[in-house]
Design an enzyme around this catalytic site. Structure first.
Site, mmCIF file in Angstrom:
data_model
loop_
_atom_site.group_PDB
_atom_site.id
_atom_site.type_symbol
_atom_site.label_atom_id
_atom_site.label_comp_id
_atom_site.label_asym_id
_atom_site.label_seq_id
_atom_site.Cartn_x
_atom_site.Cartn_y
_atom_site.Cartn_z
ATOM 1 N N LYS A 53 8.889 65.924 40.037
ATOM 2 C CA LYS A 53 9.503 65.105 41.102
ATOM 3 C C LYS A 53 10.613 64.224 40.505
ATOM 4 C CE LYS A 53 5.227 65.382 43.682
ATOM 5 N NZ LYS A 53 3.884 64.835 43.945
ATOM 6 N N GLN A 97 0.695 59.401 43.231
ATOM 7 C CA GLN A 97 0.182 60.733 42.906
ATOM 8 C C GLN A 97 -1.347 60.739 43.037
ATOM 9 O OE1 GLN A 97 2.211 63.481 42.234
ATOM 10 N NE2 GLN A 97 0.274 64.567 42.496
ATOM 11 N N ASP A 120 5.354 60.775 51.584
ATOM 12 C CA ASP A 120 4.309 61.795 51.445
ATOM 13 C C ASP A 120 3.653 62.095 52.795
ATOM 14 O OD1 ASP A 120 3.624 63.350 49.320
ATOM 15 O OD2 ASP A 120 2.291 61.891 48.361
#
Ligand code: NDP
Length: 293
Positions: A53, A97, A120
Site C-alpha cells: 500500500k 491493518q 477501508d
C-alpha cells in the site's frame, strides 16, 4: 475454456488513471491525497500488505504515513494516532491493518476512524450507507469485484449471484452491493455459509459465483453449472515442497477444472487480490477530491 478476468491488467489501468487524476488535483487545487497506515506487530502477511500500500502511494504521487507499532502496544496509543489523523487536513484516508492483537478491541478502533476518512469502508456508518444505497466508502475487495465485473461488461441485471462467505469485509458487503437497484448490480442474491446443508445445491444455481471462503479449492467443477462467471476471492497458502519457499497461493476455486465450465473466471493470484490495493488508492483519491462525503 473461460475468459480470464485479468486483475493485474485492470488494477494497472486504474492506477494509471489515478496517477493522471492525482497530478491534476495537485496542480489545479494544491491537494495531495494523503493516506495514514497503522500496523501493529510483525505478522509477515500484514507487513507485506502495508508495504504494497505504501509503495502504491509513492507510485501515484500520494503522501503516506506509516506508523509501525509493537505487538504489545496499548489500545489508547492506537486510538491517539487515529484521533490525530482524524483532525489532520493533509490526511484523507486512515487504514488500520487487520487483524489487531487480541488485547485491542478491533471494533472500537474501526469506529474511532472518522467516517469521512474511512477508506477501508469498515466503519458501521460506511456499511449502513452501502446497504441503503447512499454514497460512501465501499470496502476495497468488494469494490474491486464490482469494478472487474463492470470493466468486463458482465451482465448482472436479473442474474443469480451466489456468494459463499458472510464476513464483514467481503461476503456481506459484496452480497449487499449486488442486489442494489443500479446498473452495476440489480442481481438476485443468495448468501451461503457453514450452516448451508448442501453447498453444491446453491452454488450450482449461480450465474455469478463469488467465493470468499478461505478454504483452498473448495469449489470444484461439479459444484458449478456451465457458463458460470466465477469470482475467486480466496488467498490460501498450501504446502508445495517443489517450490523454494515451500508453499504456493491458491484460491477457493479449483481453477484448472472450473475454467473448463465457466464463461469467465478470475485467477489466483492475478485476479481479485490485486484490485484491493487499487481500490484503496481510488477511495483515498476520491476522499481527497471530495467525491465521497
Ligand atoms: P472469513 O474467515 O472471515 O469468512 C469465511 C466465510 O466463509 C465465513 O462466512 C464462513 O462461514 C464461510 N465458510 C467457511 N467454510 C465454509 C464451508 N465449508 N462452506 C460454506 N461456507 C464456509 O474470511 P474472509 O471473508 O476474510 O476471507 C475469505 C477468503 O478471501 C480468504 O481466503 C482470504 O484470504 C481472502 N481475502 C482476500 C482478499 C483480497 O483479495 N484482497 C481480501 C480479504 C480476504 P461462517 O460465517 O458460518 O463461519
Amino acid at each position: 475454456m473461460a475468459q480470464i478476468i485479468d486483475g493485474k491488467l485492470i488494477s494497472a489501468q486504474i492506477k494509471e488513471e489515478l496517477k493522471l487524476k492525482t497530478n491534476k488535483l495537485i496542480n489545479d487545487k494544491g491537494i495531495t491525497p494523503g493516506l495514514a497506515l497503522l500496523l501493529v506487530g510483525d505478522n509477515p502477511a500484514s507487513k507485506s500488505y502495508v508495504g504494497s500500500k505504501e509503495k502504491s502511494c509513492a507510485e501515484l504521487g500520494f503522501k503516506s504515513i506509516v506508523e509501525r507499532l509493537p505487538d504489545d502496544v496499548n489500545e489508547n496509543t492506537v486510538l491517539e494516532f487515529i484521533n490525530k489523523w482524524n483532525s489532520d487536513p493533509t490526511i484523507h484516508g486512515i487504514l488500520v491493518q487487520l487483524p489487531l492483537p487480541k488485547h485491542i478491541n478491533e471494533s472500537k478502533v474501526i469506529q474511532s476512524i472518522s467516517p469521512k476518512k474511512d477508506v477501508d469502508g469498515f466503519h458501521p456508518e460506511s456499511f449502513g450507507r452501502l446497504v441503503i444505497g447512499l454514497p460512501g466508502f465501499v470496502p476495497c475487495t468488494p469494490a474491486g469485484i464490482v469494478e472487474l465485473i463492470k470493466r468486463y461488461k458482465i451482465q448482472t441485471k436479473g442474474k443469480h449471484v451466489v456468494v459463499v462467505g458472510r464476513s464483514n469485509i467481503v461476503g456481506k458487503p459484496i452480497a449487499n452491493l449486488m442486489y442494489q437497484k443500479n446498473q452495476d448490480a440489480n442481481s438476485i442474491v443468495t448468501i451461503c455459509h457453514t450452516a448451508a446443508p448442501d453447498l453444491r445445491y446453491y452454488t450450482k444455481q449461480a450465474d455469478i459465483l463469488i467465493a470468499a471462503v478461505g478454504v483452498p479449492q473448495i469449489i470444484k467443477a461439479d459444484d458449478v453449472k456451465d457458463g458460470v462467471v466465477v469470482i475467486d476471492v480466496g488467498i490460501n497458502r498450501v504446502e508445495d515442497s517443489s517450490i523454494e519457499k515451500g508453499y504456493r497461493i491458491v484460491g477457493d476455486v479449483d481453477f484448472d477444472s472450473v475454467k473448463e465450465k465457466a464463461s469467465s473466471i478470475t485467477p489466483v493470484p492475478g485476479g481479485v487480490g490485486l484490485m484491493t490495493v487499487a481500490m484503496l488508492m481510488q477511495n483515498t483519491y476520491k476522499s481527497a477530491a471530495g467525491e465521497v462525503l
